[in-house]
Design an enzyme around this catalytic site. Structure first.
Site, mmCIF file in Angstrom:
data_model
loop_
_atom_site.group_PDB
_atom_site.id
_atom_site.type_symbol
_atom_site.label_atom_id
_atom_site.label_comp_id
_atom_site.label_asym_id
_atom_site.label_seq_id
_atom_site.Cartn_x
_atom_site.Cartn_y
_atom_site.Cartn_z
ATOM 1 C CG HIS A 154 18.412 -2.969 53.605
ATOM 2 N ND1 HIS A 154 19.128 -2.926 54.772
ATOM 3 C CD2 HIS A 154 19.295 -3.297 52.637
ATOM 4 C CE1 HIS A 154 20.400 -3.218 54.522
ATOM 5 N NE2 HIS A 154 20.527 -3.431 53.222
ATOM 6 C CG ASP A 205 24.222 -2.455 49.133
ATOM 7 O OD1 ASP A 205 23.218 -1.999 49.710
ATOM 8 O OD2 ASP A 205 24.853 -3.440 49.559
ATOM 9 C CG MET A 235 27.015 5.257 62.097
ATOM 10 S SD MET A 235 27.773 3.827 61.282
ATOM 11 C CE MET A 235 26.877 3.765 59.735
ATOM 12 C CG ASP A 287 21.300 -5.058 49.957
ATOM 13 O OD1 ASP A 287 20.733 -4.047 49.524
ATOM 14 O OD2 ASP A 287 22.115 -5.039 50.897
ATOM 15 C CD GLU A 334 21.449 -0.853 57.672
ATOM 16 O OE1 GLU A 334 22.402 -0.386 58.328
ATOM 17 O OE2 GLU A 334 21.547 -1.213 56.480
ATOM 18 C CG ASP A 391 22.725 2.822 55.764
ATOM 19 O OD1 ASP A 391 23.292 3.781 56.328
ATOM 20 O OD2 ASP A 391 22.970 1.626 56.040
ATOM 21 C CG HIS A 427 31.149 -2.785 59.831
ATOM 22 N ND1 HIS A 427 31.113 -2.359 58.535
ATOM 23 C CD2 HIS A 427 29.905 -3.216 60.124
ATOM 24 C CE1 HIS A 427 29.903 -2.506 58.061
ATOM 25 N NE2 HIS A 427 29.146 -3.014 59.001
ATOM 26 C CG ASP A 476 25.343 0.669 53.339
ATOM 27 O OD1 ASP A 476 26.419 0.272 52.853
ATOM 28 O OD2 ASP A 476 24.642 -0.033 54.078
ATOM 29 C CE LYS A 494 20.029 -7.139 52.816
ATOM 30 N NZ LYS A 494 21.464 -7.395 52.575
HETATM 31 C C1 GLT Z 1 26.564 -4.320 55.388
HETATM 32 C C2 GLT Z 1 25.096 -4.122 55.142
HETATM 33 C C3 GLT Z 1 24.683 -2.724 55.319
HETATM 34 C C4 GLT Z 1 24.832 -2.233 56.717
HETATM 35 C C5 GLT Z 1 26.227 -2.165 57.153
HETATM 36 C C6 GLT Z 1 26.265 -1.824 58.627
HETATM 37 S S1 GLT Z 1 27.129 -3.549 56.768
HETATM 38 O O1 GLT Z 1 27.303 -3.849 54.320
HETATM 39 O O2 GLT Z 1 24.807 -4.575 53.831
HETATM 40 O O3 GLT Z 1 23.387 -2.495 54.889
HETATM 41 O O4 GLT Z 1 24.367 -0.901 56.763
HETATM 42 O O5 GLT Z 1 26.448 -2.919 59.431
HETATM 43 MN MN MN Z 2 22.126 -2.912 51.408
HETATM 44 MN MN MN Z 3 23.010 -0.377 55.228
#
Ligand code: GLT
Ligand code: MN
Ligand code: MN
Length: 388
Positions: free
Chosen positions: A221, A258, A89, A256, A182, A246, A55, A288, A184
């Site tokens: 997501h 991650d 990206m 979320d 993207e 991602d 970012h 991600d 969510k």
């Molecule tokens: C943020 C989010 C991610 C996105 C990123 C891109 S930022 O961390 O949780 O899923 O992909 O803006």
């Molecule tokens: Mn995420």
């Molecule tokens: Mn993401």
């Protein structure tokens, strides 16, 4: 095993915000020191990654002067060159600053909407400067808690206006960006507009330049919404709209997480990797995700290595799946049919319609065909758990 060694050709990328995540969560302060972008570039390159994404404000602080910006970007570019890393990206932070508390492109306040567009144009300039060709839009604040506050139809129109404007900006600057949207379903907003990748796939065709715009599905997501990620990506890929992906993991529908790619949803992600590898997805394999909050910096590199390793394990397992005689003969049996009915494309003509209408099917007999999916699925489990 050599097949499990990450190499540039695998196109593995990480966000600066992923390995750089200091372990902050809504209940606790950071548990790790920040890692500088230059160190991230160096360490990821040594691990076999292909690139880093960011970012605008992962690299340049939001209130940096022009001179500070140039210094930071200069050092970063040097590191990219020194360590043979790319930036496929780039994206904009349209969620951290309080100005975006009620949305960026969908804020009720036209000044905030314009500021979001301005910030994005500047971030697109920055991305182009380091060679990015994909531009991600994650609308983390584009949503609402109180639906009384905002007209959801208007919000969609504002979002479309912004996308159309920014597509034209990319064209006029000669940046050649592909936009990847993207989705969510929620978090940080109570509800986020365009809650799933499927919602974006519908929206894209309403834009002025649909050919420039695709999606960036994220494992966690879609799973937050209870969806099968392999199916979500199949639709995007088949539509020619998988511009970015991602990769991470998630323990079912909840906040979320991650998590490290492949650490939880092994079977679904195996089929995902198999599809990405076999259906000629050419884009970066972007992780991600971030390390557990309990890790220190060494643990961050263990995490990054683990993401890539798991991807390559799935890739290797996909190869074995295709070479496995028992699996392949079961599949052949499952797909076998009466040669008289070998799949002919179902293409409409009046004659074909009459022909299909008058076909004679033995419904009861068709229903008796054996479908040994228990056996097939168990073979997959045996393969994935390493006893095959
Ligand atoms: C943020 C989010 C991610 C996105 C990123 C891109 S930022 O961390 O949780 O899923 O992909 O803006
Ligand atoms: Mn995420
Ligand atoms: Mn993401």
């Amino acid at each position: 095993m050599n097949n499990l060694q990450p190499k540039k050709e695998h196109k593995f990328t990480f966000g600066l915000w992923t390995v750089g995540n200091p372990g902050r969560d809504p209940f606790g302060e950071p548990t790790r020191q920040p890692i500088s972008p230059v160190t991230i570039v160096k360490r990821l390159s040594e691990l076999g990654a292909y690139g880093v994404n960011f970012h605008d404000n992962d690299l340049v602080p939001i209130d940096a002067s022009a001179a500070e910006r140039d210094k930071i970007v200069g050092e970063f570019k040097k590191a990219l060159g020194d360590y043979g890393m790319t930036v496929p990206m780039a994206t904009t932070n349209l969620f951290s600053d309080p100005v975006f508390k009620d949305g960026a492109f969908t804020s009720n306040d036209p000044r905030v909407r314009l500021y979001a567009v301005q910030k994005t144009m500047r971030a697109m300039d920055l991305g182009a400067e380091v060679g990015a060709k994909i531009y991600v839009f994650w609308g983390g604040r584009e949503g609402a808690e109180a639906d009384a506050s905002k007209d959801a139809c208007e919000a969609i129109k504002w979002f479309r206006e912004a996308m159309n404007f920014l597509c034209e900006y990319s064209i006029s600057q000669g940046y050649d960006y592909k936009f990847a949207l993207e989705a969510k379903p929620n978090e940080p907003r109570g509800d986020i507009y365009f809650p799933s990748t499927g919602a974006y796939l519908g929206f894209i065709n309403t834009l002025d330049h649909p050919e420039m715009v695709g999606v960036n599905p994220e494992v966690g997501h879609e799973q937050m919404a209870g969806l099968n990620f392999y199916h979500v990506v199949a639709q995007a890929l088949e539509a020619g709209k998988l511009f970015h992906i991602d990769l991470n993991d998630q323990k079912g529908p909840r906040f979320d997480q991650d998590l490290r790619f492949g650490s939880e949803g092994i079977k679904n992600l195996f089929f995902l990797v198999k599809m990405l590898e076999e259906k000629s997805y050419e884009g970066p394999r972007h992780f991600d995700a971030h390390a557990y909050r309990s890790e220190d910096e060494e643990g961050v590199w263990d995490f990054a290595a683990g993401c890539m390793r798991n991807y390559l394990i799935f890739k290797e397992k996909a190869r074995r799946f295709n070479e496995d005689k028992e699996i392949q003969s079961l599949l052949a049996e499952i797909r076998s049919t009466d040669p008289a009915f070998e799949p002919v494309p179902l293409k409409f003509t009046k004659v074909r319609a009459e022909q299909v209408k008058s076909m004679r099917f033995n419904r009861a007999e068709l229903a008796t065909k054996r479908l040994p999916y228990e056996k097939l699925d168990q073979l997959v489990i045996d393969l994935l758990l390493g006893v095959r």
